[in-house]
Motif scaffolding. Structure first.
Motif, PDB file in Angstrom:
ATOM      1  N   HIS A   3      43.846  39.170  48.007  1.00 13.41           N
ATOM      2  CA  HIS A   3      44.640  40.385  47.849  1.00 13.41           C
ATOM      3  C   HIS A   3      45.207  40.887  49.165  1.00 13.41           C
ATOM      4  CE1 HIS A   3      43.714  41.042  43.646  1.00 13.41           C
ATOM      5  NE2 HIS A   3      42.509  40.596  43.928  1.00 13.41           N
ATOM      6  N   LYS A  44      45.797  56.176  44.818  1.00 10.06           N
ATOM      7  CA  LYS A  44      45.694  54.748  44.559  1.00 10.06           C
ATOM      8  C   LYS A  44      45.240  54.044  45.829  1.00 10.06           C
ATOM      9  CE  LYS A  44      46.699  50.752  42.566  1.00 10.06           C
ATOM     10  NZ  LYS A  44      45.538  49.959  42.392  1.00 10.06           N
ATOM     11  N   ASP A  47      44.946  47.558  47.797  1.00  6.36           N
ATOM     12  CA  ASP A  47      44.129  46.376  47.506  1.00  6.36           C
ATOM     13  C   ASP A  47      43.405  45.886  48.754  1.00  6.36           C
ATOM     14  OD1 ASP A  47      44.749  46.316  44.829  1.00  6.36           O
ATOM     15  OD2 ASP A  47      46.392  44.888  45.055  1.00  6.36           O
ATOM     16  N   GLU A  55      39.294  43.750  52.075  1.00 15.87           N
ATOM     17  CA  GLU A  55      39.581  44.021  50.672  1.00 15.87           C
ATOM     18  C   GLU A  55      38.979  45.354  50.256  1.00 15.87           C
ATOM     19  OE1 GLU A  55      37.961  40.546  48.816  1.00 15.87           O
ATOM     20  OE2 GLU A  55      39.854  39.457  49.001  1.00 15.87           O
ATOM     21  N   PHE A  57      39.964  46.720  47.016  1.00 17.02           N
ATOM     22  CA  PHE A  57      40.192  46.876  45.580  1.00 17.02           C
ATOM     23  C   PHE A  57      38.893  46.934  44.776  1.00 17.02           C
ATOM     24  CE2 PHE A  57      39.970  42.347  46.234  1.00 17.02           C
ATOM     25  CZ  PHE A  57      39.258  41.883  45.142  1.00 17.02           C
ATOM     26  N   HIS A  58      37.762  46.671  45.404  1.00 13.89           N
ATOM     27  CA  HIS A  58      36.473  46.693  44.701  1.00 13.89           C
ATOM     28  C   HIS A  58      35.997  48.096  44.360  1.00 13.89           C
ATOM     29  CE1 HIS A  58      36.026  42.478  45.661  1.00 13.89           C
ATOM     30  NE2 HIS A  58      36.167  42.742  46.944  1.00 13.89           N
TER      31      HIS A  58
END
Length: 154
Positions: A3, A44, A47, A55, A57-58
């Motif tokens: 990502h 938001k 990612d 990363e 996005f987890h």
């Protein structure tokens, strides 16, 4: 699945304490490097970090930041409302005209930083999908890299 946004991963040096990771998140920065942006839009989470490639996005902050904001804003605004009512007894329309916008703006101002702090905490303690990142940080920059050997005959 990768990502990252086309940048090579840059490993942050040294360990990051929970308070430092939360502070970086509170400021909207990557908890790993403190340089990249955590958010792509208002709430938001990106990612991956646009600086180090970590990363993000987890994260699973879900509704917890909103609950914390409600508790904090409620504990600040309600006593102020009661103090003003007791001391001055202004008209209801004036109370509503003042306290509704104060509550709205305080809530919106704290929501993104609170979510960032929660994501920073999740990243630091290795919650959800952040376990691999925590293991990499704990192993250090000189940890052996295990590569699956090719067992096919040459």
């Amino acid at each position: 699945m990768d990502h990252r946004k086309g940048r090579g991963a840059v490993m942050a040096t040294g360990s990051v304490s929970p308070s430092k990771a939360m502070w970086r998140g509170f400021l909207g920065k990557c908890p790993n490097c403190g340089e990249g942006h955590m958010f792509g839009r208002f709430l938001k989470v990106a990612d991956a970090c646009d600086h180090c490639g970590e990363e993000l996005f987890h994260q699973r902050a879900d509704d917890f930041p909103a609950y914390l904001v409600m508790v904090v804003v409620g504990h600040l605004v309600v006593p102020a409302i009661l103090a003003v009512e007791t001391a001055y007894a202004p008209a209801i329309w004036l109370q509503l005209a003042v306290w509704l916008p104060v509550t709205l703006f305080a809530s919106l101002a704290l929501l993104q930083p609170t979510k960032g702090a929660i994501v920073g905490l999740q990243w630091q303690i290795g919650m959800h999908g952040f376990e691999a990142a925590k293991l990499r940080r704990e192993a250090g920059p000189f940890a052996p890299v295990f590569v699956k050997a090719d067992t096919r005959a040459a």
